[in-house]
Design a protein around this motif. Structure first.
Motif, PDB file in Angstrom:
ATOM      1  N   GLY A   1      20.027 -98.349  34.098  1.00  0.00           N
ATOM      2  CA  GLY A   1      20.824 -97.749  35.157  1.00  0.00           C
ATOM      3  C   GLY A   1      20.029 -97.048  36.228  1.00  0.00           C
TER       4      GLY A   1
ATOM      5  N   ASP B   1      28.424-110.153  36.002  1.00  0.00           N
ATOM      6  CA  ASP B   1      27.276-109.512  35.363  1.00  0.00           C
ATOM      7  C   ASP B   1      26.029-109.643  36.221  1.00  0.00           C
ATOM      8  OD1 ASP B   1      28.078-109.997  31.888  1.00  0.00           O
ATOM      9  OD2 ASP B   1      28.129-108.218  33.147  1.00  0.00           O
ATOM     10  N   LEU B   2      25.873-110.826  36.811  1.00  0.00           N
ATOM     11  CA  LEU B   2      24.686-111.027  37.633  1.00  0.00           C
ATOM     12  C   LEU B   2      24.780-110.227  38.921  1.00  0.00           C
ATOM     13  CD1 LEU B   2      23.887-114.767  37.045  1.00  0.00           C
ATOM     14  CD2 LEU B   2      22.428-112.817  36.595  1.00  0.00           C
TER      15      LEU B   2
ATOM     16  N   VAL C   1      26.352-107.486  39.222  1.00  0.00           N
ATOM     17  CA  VAL C   1      26.138-106.101  38.830  1.00  0.00           C
ATOM     18  C   VAL C   1      24.651-105.825  38.654  1.00  0.00           C
ATOM     19  CG1 VAL C   1      26.465-104.459  36.958  1.00  0.00           C
ATOM     20  CG2 VAL C   1      28.388-105.764  37.826  1.00  0.00           C
ATOM     21  N   SER C   2      23.937-106.815  38.096  1.00  0.00           N
ATOM     22  CA  SER C   2      22.516-106.611  37.890  1.00  0.00           C
ATOM     23  C   SER C   2      21.792-106.467  39.223  1.00  0.00           C
ATOM     24  CB  SER C   2      21.920-107.763  37.076  1.00  0.00           C
ATOM     25  OG  SER C   2      21.824-108.925  37.879  1.00  0.00           O
ATOM     26  N   GLU C   3      22.314-107.118  40.264  1.00  0.00           N
ATOM     27  CA  GLU C   3      21.687-107.015  41.578  1.00  0.00           C
ATOM     28  C   GLU C   3      22.098-105.727  42.276  1.00  0.00           C
ATOM     29  OE1 GLU C   3      19.593-109.137  42.710  1.00  0.00           O
ATOM     30  OE2 GLU C   3      19.804-110.603  41.109  1.00  0.00           O
TER      31      GLU C   3
ATOM     32  N   PRO D   1      24.818-102.761  41.218  1.00  0.00           N
ATOM     33  CA  PRO D   1      25.924-102.241  40.414  1.00  0.00           C
ATOM     34  C   PRO D   1      27.037-101.604  41.242  1.00  0.00           C
ATOM     35  CG  PRO D   1      23.829-101.650  39.453  1.00  0.00           C
ATOM     36  CD  PRO D   1      23.516-102.268  40.785  1.00  0.00           C
TER      37      PRO D   1
END
Lengths: 200, 118
Positions: free
Chosen positions: B45, B92-93, B95-97, B99
């Protein structure tokens, strides 16, 4: 290998408050140690470059820890492969743009082909150069490396990582039907290519 | 010679993998180990400060772009996802880039479903 119920929901707010415990850090270390070599080989096969592959794997590990380190251990494998495949995909997109500019300035014909479907990996060198004892492996490696990216991803995730169709679809970010198509085409292409090698 | 079967190809691929894993050079193995150590030092995070602002700008751009697409296209031209279909996994991807983009995206998905239902 234990993979795989991939939750598709996350809470950024929750992620922000999570921190790795010693136990989870050790578990992550074990997980990454187990997967890092295969990931590197997969990325190197896709990009044809050890340096690019190292960057992709390093970034994938970082992204996994940063965003999903607090997740349940069972979720790491599919998430890691999803990140890894996305990174490889990004590399192809960047390469495609770069190649287009090169074609433009050189005024070469731009076939306009989608590299995901058409690009042959530069690592697909002539296997005849391989050492004799390496011949079989070199043939197979060259054949896999020459597969279009999506076929290569589908084949390697199924064969190397042992993912089933559903898990592969999640990792590749596509439908199960697409995975079946890519995988089937990969098998056919490998059969054809290896038959050619055998007949030389 | 007959064509190799799926089983043949998968088994050969696994043998290839094991052979290549076993023969990875020491430098590469050491670099992978170092990369793993660096990754493990990262905290979940936590983002680099410089990237936070850039990520926000990118997220805002993406949000407006997505809103434009949804707004301009009719439902027949743009099949919209249901809230629980496979496209949810793509989040998810994203969010990974970025959030922070998640909440905005959720809103646009809701907006799209409302448009679709309407």
């Amino acid at each position: 290998m234990a993979h795989l119920e991939l939750s598709t929901r996350t809470s950024p707010a929750g992620l922000a408050t999570r921190r790795l415990t010693l136990d989870s850090k050790q578990a992550l270390d074990r997980f990454l140690a187990d997967v890092e070599r295969r990931a590197f080989l997969m990325a190197r096969m896709a990009t044809g470059s050890a340096e690019e592959a190292m960057d992709i794997v390093q970034d994938s590990m970082l992204q996994l820890v940063r965003h999903y380190g607090g997740r349940d251990e069972s979720e790491w494998a599919p998430l890691f492969h999803r990140i890894l495949q996305r990174r490889i995909y990004d590399w192809y997109r960047r390469t495609r743009v770069r190649n287009r500019w090169r074609h433009w300035f050189r005024r070469d014909d731009d076939a306009g082909d989608d590299p995901l479907e058409q690009q042959v990996d530069p690592a697909a060198a002539d296997p005849a150069d391989a050492l004799a004892a390496e011949r079989t492996f070199a043939d197979l490696e060259a054949a896999i490396a020459a597969l279009p990216l999506r076929q290569q991803q589908a084949f390697l995730l199924r064969a190397w990582e042992g993912l089933d169709t559903e898990q592969t679809a999640r990792a590749m970010g596509c439908s199960e039907g697409s995975v079946k198509t890519h995988y089937s085409r990969a098998l056919q292409a490998l059969r054809e290519r290896l038959k050619d090698y055998d007949e030389r | 010679m007959s064509e190799p079967t799926e089983k043949d190809l998968r088994e050969a691929a696994v043998r290839l993998l094991r052979e290549r894993e076993r023969n990875l050079d020491e430098l590469t193995v050491a670099r992978l180990r170092a990369a793993r150590r660096r990754a493990l030092e990262a905290q979940p995070g936590r983002r680099r400060p410089g990237l936070a602002a850039a990520g926000g700008l990118v997220a805002a751009g993406l949000a407006f772009g997505l809103a434009g697409v949804v707004w301009l296209q009719t439902p027949s031209e743009l099949p919209l996802p249901t809230p629980v279909d496979a496209s949810g996994a793509d989040l998810d991807l994203l969010v990974s880039e970025s959030p922070d983009f998640y909440s905005d995206l959720e809103f646009y998905r809701w907006l799209a479903s409302q448009t679709d239902a309407g």
